[in-house]
Design an enzyme around this catalytic site. Structure first.
Site, PDB file in Angstrom:
ATOM      1  N   ARG A  52      40.054  44.647  34.776  1.00 11.68           N
ATOM      2  CA  ARG A  52      39.636  43.697  35.810  1.00 11.68           C
ATOM      3  C   ARG A  52      38.600  42.711  35.252  1.00 11.68           C
ATOM      4  O   ARG A  52      38.612  41.521  35.586  1.00 11.68           O
ATOM      5  CB  ARG A  52      39.076  44.449  37.024  1.00 11.68           C
ATOM      6  CG  ARG A  52      38.834  43.546  38.215  1.00 11.68           C
ATOM      7  CD  ARG A  52      38.476  44.318  39.463  1.00 11.68           C
ATOM      8  NE  ARG A  52      37.193  45.007  39.340  1.00 11.68           N
ATOM      9  CZ  ARG A  52      36.697  45.838  40.259  1.00 11.68           C
ATOM     10  NH1 ARG A  52      37.392  46.103  41.345  1.00 11.68           N
ATOM     11  NH2 ARG A  52      35.530  46.415  40.091  1.00 11.68           N
ATOM     12  N   LYS A 151      35.344  38.823  39.936  1.00 15.26           N
ATOM     13  CA  LYS A 151      34.042  39.465  40.121  1.00 15.26           C
ATOM     14  C   LYS A 151      33.033  38.630  39.331  1.00 15.26           C
ATOM     15  O   LYS A 151      32.681  38.950  38.189  1.00 15.26           O
ATOM     16  CB  LYS A 151      34.116  40.919  39.630  1.00 15.26           C
ATOM     17  CG  LYS A 151      33.143  41.844  40.351  1.00 15.26           C
ATOM     18  CD  LYS A 151      33.504  43.289  40.150  1.00 15.26           C
ATOM     19  CE  LYS A 151      32.354  44.213  40.468  1.00 15.26           C
ATOM     20  NZ  LYS A 151      31.783  44.132  41.805  1.00 15.26           N
ATOM     21  N   GLU A 184      36.691  42.512  53.734  1.00 11.14           N
ATOM     22  CA  GLU A 184      36.039  43.668  53.107  1.00 11.14           C
ATOM     23  C   GLU A 184      34.572  43.622  53.487  1.00 11.14           C
ATOM     24  O   GLU A 184      34.146  42.747  54.248  1.00 11.14           O
ATOM     25  CB  GLU A 184      36.220  43.606  51.592  1.00 11.14           C
ATOM     26  CG  GLU A 184      35.636  42.335  50.979  1.00 11.14           C
ATOM     27  CD  GLU A 184      35.901  42.176  49.492  1.00 11.14           C
ATOM     28  OE1 GLU A 184      36.094  43.187  48.803  1.00 11.14           O
ATOM     29  OE2 GLU A 184      35.890  41.029  49.023  1.00 11.14           O
TER      30      GLU A 184
HETATM   31  N1  PMP Z   1      34.365  44.494  47.267  1.00  8.68           N
HETATM   32  C1  PMP Z   1      33.336  43.882  46.667  1.00  8.68           C
HETATM   33  C2  PMP Z   1      32.956  42.526  47.123  1.00  8.68           C
HETATM   34  C3  PMP Z   1      32.648  44.523  45.628  1.00  8.68           C
HETATM   35  O1  PMP Z   1      31.629  43.918  45.026  1.00  8.68           O
HETATM   36  C4  PMP Z   1      33.042  45.823  45.232  1.00  8.68           C
HETATM   37  C5  PMP Z   1      32.328  46.515  44.111  1.00  8.68           C
HETATM   38  N2  PMP Z   1      31.012  46.841  44.424  1.00  8.68           N
HETATM   39  C6  PMP Z   1      34.107  46.431  45.915  1.00  8.68           C
HETATM   40  C7  PMP Z   1      34.758  45.729  46.910  1.00  8.68           C
HETATM   41  C8  PMP Z   1      34.576  47.801  45.538  1.00  8.68           C
HETATM   42  O2  PMP Z   1      35.271  47.734  44.314  1.00  8.68           O
HETATM   43  P1  PMP Z   1      35.273  48.939  43.276  1.00  8.68           P
HETATM   44  O3  PMP Z   1      35.853  50.097  43.978  1.00  8.68           O
HETATM   45  O4  PMP Z   1      36.123  48.458  42.150  1.00  8.68           O
HETATM   46  O5  PMP Z   1      33.861  49.176  42.882  1.00  8.68           O
END
Ligand code: PMP
Length: 285
Positions: A52, A151, A184
């Site tokens: 990612r 990200k 989210e």
């Molecule tokens: N959404 C956002 C905006 C995030 O920053 C994150 C990570 N902190 C997640 C979802 C969760 O992703 P992951 O399970 O890959 O940490």
């Protein structure tokens, strides 16, 4: 405790780990990052996170000077060097030092930084009793403006929503997308349970493709639970039987109230608790 921070292939003590004020990561949020977790000294879903990271880099036309395998090795080494057992790792790649203009082509030397430390995102009590969250008025970035799948080092969209949550006395906030659908939370993905089925917004709702989200989906499928990645509205949240969030730092955490409305029984639900246990067992296996 002082940590050894990886910068461009070398480890330096944390108080000497610095980047230039001319780095476009600082000047413009021009860079990308990953948050990873280690359990018993082993980095969880390392390859997925690194993939990612490189996809985020590709999306912003940033060439990372080391390969994905080398990045995996460097992350492992940062964990070992700091004797981290159960920890949290932050991998960052900035555009590097440039001029005071925007032009990324004038930046040299992307900075590759890895910080291995520990984290306690939410107090234990919240895992047992569940979170209360509110819907932020700030919507998630429009995917055509800045894709939430990147990200990036610019987390202001999430921070503005987080501020709203904190002002309402909540540690997390629900974010809708430009279509008014559930996207989210500020740092976590969202799941709902209704009539024994598991629901989570699809990637085209404008969300980060959470690594934890995918692990939880797989664990649920293996447990014979039907999982639907479909567009959800606030109405779906309010009438859900259960709600929980997933994230690398948060793991699986129940949500018991949204906008001051109790979700289901108002207590962490059975499927949430079951998946939380399955996730813990899988991560620590
Ligand atoms: N959404 C956002 C905006 C995030 O920053 C994150 C990570 N902190 C997640 C979802 C969760 O992703 P992951 O399970 O890959 O940490």
């Amino acid at each position: 405790m002082s940590r050894q921070v990886y910068i461009n292939g070398k480890f330096v003590p944390s108080d000497q780990a610095t980047v230039s004020v001319f780095d476009h990561g600082l000047l413009y949020g021009d860079g990308i990052f990953e948050g990873l977790r280690s359990y018993g000294g082993k980095v969880f879903e390392l390859k997925e996170h690194v993939r990612r990271l490189y996809e985020s880099a590709l999306a912003i036309c940033l060439e990372i000077p080391i390969s994905q395998d080398e990045m995996c090795d460097a992350i492992d080494l940062a964990v070992q060097t700091n004797a981290i057992d159960d920890g949290y790792i932050r991998a960052i790649v900035t555009r590097g030092v440039g001029t005071l203009g925007l032009d990324p082509n004038r930046c040299s030397n992307p900075q590759v930084i890895i910080i291995a430390d520990t984290i306690a995102l939410y107090p234990q009590e919240m895992y047992e009793n569940g979170l209360e969250i509110v819907t932020a008025s700030v919507i998630r970035n429009h995917p055509a403006a800045l894709s939430p799948r990147i990200k990036s080092l610019n987390y202001l969209n999430n921070i503005l929503a987080k501020i709203e949550g904190l002002r309402a006395g909540c540690v997390e906030a629900l974010m809708l997308n430009h279509k008014g659908e559930v996207a989210e939370c500020t740092g976590d993905n969202l799941f709902l349970v209704r009539d024994g089925k598991l629901f989570t917004p699809p990637l085209d709702a404008g969300i980060l493709a959470g690594v934890t989200r995918e692990v939880v989906v797989e664990l649920a499928c293996k447990a014979g639970i039907e999982v639907l990645k479909v567009a959800l509205t606030k109405h779906d949240v309010y009438v859900a039987d259960e709600c929980f969030l997933t994230g690398t730092a948060a793991e699986v955490i129940p949500v018991v109230k949204v906008d001051d409305r109790a979700i289901g029984s108002g207590k962490p639900g059975p499927m949430t608790l079951d998946l939380k246990e399955r996730f813990h067992a899988f991560a620590r296996a």
